[in-house]
Design a protein around this motif. Structure first.
Motif, short mmCIF file in Angstrom:
data_model
loop_
_atom_site.label_atom_id
_atom_site.label_comp_id
_atom_site.label_asym_id
_atom_site.label_seq_id
_atom_site.Cartn_x
_atom_site.Cartn_y
_atom_site.Cartn_z
N GLU A 23 0.82 -1.21 0.00
CA GLU A 23 0.00 0.00 0.00
C GLU A 23 0.86 1.26 0.00
N THR A 24 2.10 1.16 0.48
CA THR A 24 2.92 2.36 0.62
C THR A 24 4.24 2.33 -0.13
N VAL A 25 4.68 1.16 -0.58
CA VAL A 25 6.00 1.05 -1.19
C VAL A 25 6.09 1.91 -2.45
N GLN A 26 7.21 2.60 -2.61
CA GLN A 26 7.48 3.41 -3.79
C GLN A 26 8.53 2.79 -4.69
N GLU A 27 9.56 2.25 -4.08
CA GLU A 27 10.66 1.70 -4.86
C GLU A 27 11.13 0.37 -4.25
N ILE A 28 11.57 -0.53 -5.12
CA ILE A 28 12.26 -1.75 -4.70
C ILE A 28 13.59 -1.77 -5.45
N ARG A 29 14.67 -1.73 -4.70
CA ARG A 29 16.00 -1.61 -5.29
C ARG A 29 16.76 -2.93 -5.17
N ASP A 73 9.62 3.72 0.97
CA ASP A 73 8.41 4.51 0.76
C ASP A 73 8.83 5.97 0.73
N SER A 74 7.91 6.88 0.96
CA SER A 74 8.25 8.30 0.77
C SER A 74 9.17 8.84 1.85
N THR A 75 9.26 8.18 3.00
CA THR A 75 10.02 8.76 4.11
C THR A 75 11.11 7.88 4.68
N LYS A 76 11.13 6.59 4.35
CA LYS A 76 12.12 5.72 4.98
C LYS A 76 12.47 4.56 4.06
N ASN A 77 13.56 3.87 4.42
CA ASN A 77 13.99 2.70 3.66
C ASN A 77 14.29 1.56 4.63
N VAL A 98 25.51 6.74 -25.53
CA VAL A 98 25.10 5.46 -24.95
C VAL A 98 24.38 4.63 -26.00
N ASP A 99 24.86 3.41 -26.21
CA ASP A 99 24.22 2.49 -27.14
C ASP A 99 23.31 1.53 -26.39
N THR A 100 23.77 1.00 -25.28
CA THR A 100 22.95 0.11 -24.47
C THR A 100 23.60 -0.06 -23.11
N VAL A 101 22.85 -0.64 -22.17
CA VAL A 101 23.37 -1.00 -20.86
C VAL A 101 23.51 -2.51 -20.82
N LYS A 102 24.69 -3.00 -20.50
CA LYS A 102 24.90 -4.43 -20.40
C LYS A 102 25.48 -4.76 -19.03
N HIS A 103 25.61 -6.04 -18.72
CA HIS A 103 26.05 -6.47 -17.40
C HIS A 103 25.28 -5.72 -16.31
N VAL A 104 23.95 -5.79 -16.40
CA VAL A 104 23.10 -5.08 -15.44
C VAL A 104 23.32 -5.66 -14.05
N SER A 105 23.71 -4.81 -13.10
CA SER A 105 23.98 -5.23 -11.73
C SER A 105 23.11 -4.52 -10.71
N PHE A 106 22.35 -3.53 -11.16
CA PHE A 106 21.53 -2.72 -10.27
C PHE A 106 20.18 -2.46 -10.93
N MET A 107 19.11 -2.53 -10.16
CA MET A 107 17.77 -2.24 -10.67
C MET A 107 17.00 -1.42 -9.64
N ASN A 108 16.12 -0.58 -10.15
CA ASN A 108 15.23 0.20 -9.30
C ASN A 108 13.82 0.08 -9.86
N ILE A 109 12.97 -0.67 -9.18
CA ILE A 109 11.59 -0.83 -9.62
C ILE A 109 10.75 0.25 -8.96
N ARG A 110 10.26 1.18 -9.76
CA ARG A 110 9.43 2.27 -9.23
C ARG A 110 7.97 1.88 -9.39
N VAL A 111 7.27 1.83 -8.28
CA VAL A 111 5.91 1.32 -8.25
C VAL A 111 4.94 2.41 -8.69
N ALA A 112 4.10 2.08 -9.67
CA ALA A 112 3.15 3.04 -10.22
C ALA A 112 1.75 2.74 -9.70
N ARG A 113 1.00 3.82 -9.38
CA ARG A 113 -0.39 3.67 -8.95
C ARG A 113 -1.21 4.86 -9.44
N SER A 114 -2.47 4.61 -9.71
CA SER A 114 -3.40 5.73 -9.86
C SER A 114 -3.76 6.25 -8.48
#
Length: 324
Positions: free
Chosen positions: A23-29, A40-44, A102-118
């Motif tokens: 209900e509150t998560v904004q990002e999953i890294r 979330d908006s105030t803590k990790n 920049v042509d592309t990103v390879k050897h991806v070692s980091f991701m940030n999933i930003r959660v979208a909601r209406s």
């Protein structure tokens, strides 16, 4: 948030279901050899179990791309991929360049999933200051990261493009980073209003002019005005008689006025209103101020702690595009 959970190997799916407040998560890294970080908006916080291996991140990436990163090559140049539900996955790792670009990103070692909601309910207190004489005021929203700028833009597009409170207007959203409407294959995954048209993944300056020429909007909504080219496009749009609602990074009206790209817009009084969002913290939700065209405060209200979090009890209308 099944669209996100299903991206992970089975042993992490259960961990996410049990330990993430959806209900509150904004990002999953995600970071190789580190635990999953949830914000979330105030803590990790870091989930207590399981470090991610390179194989785990490779699994997630294959789920996102359906084992074909090549078809997302253009998105990878921008460093992110938009998935079903409008969630945006930012990627970092080793970059390949061609001719110093920049042509592309390879050897991806980091991701940030930003959660979208209406969302609903964040903009209503502001509307009396933004609607007058039968029309909407050109408005600049100023705030630090995670202060809710994009949430306000999305809800304003919803409101302006509907008959919920005021007569609906034609709205054009220029969504360069796919954050306002969270479009997937051109179709918004989040509610931006029934009279709203979206130009997705298009540079702001060019997109604003394209929308004016092709879609005859009454209001243009655009996120994160950056350099001089963006500012010039805002000015040009305003001079055509279109109202512009945009956002910029900043912590005060003065910080916006000190930026070379926006100083002239403020000096020329291109905007009728400014909304300044205070920084959200765990202990203090801050305040929202509404300023007139000269920078004088005309309203101030206390924020809710949820104002920086794109969340709602209403499920967004989502379109399954396939391929994920």
């Amino acid at each position: 948030m099944k669209e996100i959970i299903r991206l992970f190997p089975d042993h992490f799916q259960l961990l996410l279901k049990k330990n993430v407040n959806w209900e509150t998560v904004q990002e999953i890294r995600l970071r190789v050899q580190h635990k999953i970080e949830v914000l979330d908006s105030t803590k990790n916080a870091f989930l207590s179990e399981g470090c991610l291996s390179a194989a785990d991140l490779s699994y997630v990436l294959n789920q996102i791309s359906q084992f074909s990163l090549y078809r997302f090559k253009d998105q990878l140049k921008d460093g992110f991929i938009t998935i079903e539900g409008g969630h945006r996955v930012g990627l970092a790792g080793k970059v390949n360049t061609v001719n110093d670009k920049v042509d592309t990103v390879k050897h991806v070692s980091f991701m940030n999933i930003r959660v979208a909601r209406s969302t609903r309910g964040h903009v209503e207190p502001l509307l009396p200051y933004l609607y007058h004489d039968g029309g909407w005021a050109s408005t600049m929203i100023i705030g630090p990261p995670h202060s809710g700028k994009t949430t306000l833009l999305r809800e304003l597009a919803q409101m302006i493009g509907s008959n919920r409170i005021y007569p609906a207007s034609k709205v054009a959203v220029v969504d360069e980073r796919s954050e306002i409407a969270a479009s997937l294959q051109g179709i918004p995954q989040l509610d931006v209003g029934p009279r709203t048209d979206v130009m997705d993944a298009c540079p702001k300056a060019e997109g604003m002019m394209m929308m004016i020429r092709s879609m005859s909007p009454e209001v243009i909504v655009v996120d994160e005005i950056g350099g001089i080219e963006d500012a010039d496009a805002v000015r040009e749009a305003a001079y055509t008689g279109v109202e512009v609602i945009c956002s910029i990074h900043g912590d005060s009206f003065e910080s916006a006025r000190n930026r070379p790209s926006t100083n002239s817009l403020i000096t020329e009084k291109v905007f009728d209103r400014y909304i300044v969002l205070g920084r959200l913290t765990d202990k203090n939700p801050g305040a929202t101020m509404v300023l007139d065209e000269t920078g004088q405060v005309i309203a101030q209200m206390k924020r809710r702690r949820s104002d920086g979090v794109a969340r709602s009890s209403n499920n967004p209308v989502r379109h399954y595009m396939g391929g994920f």
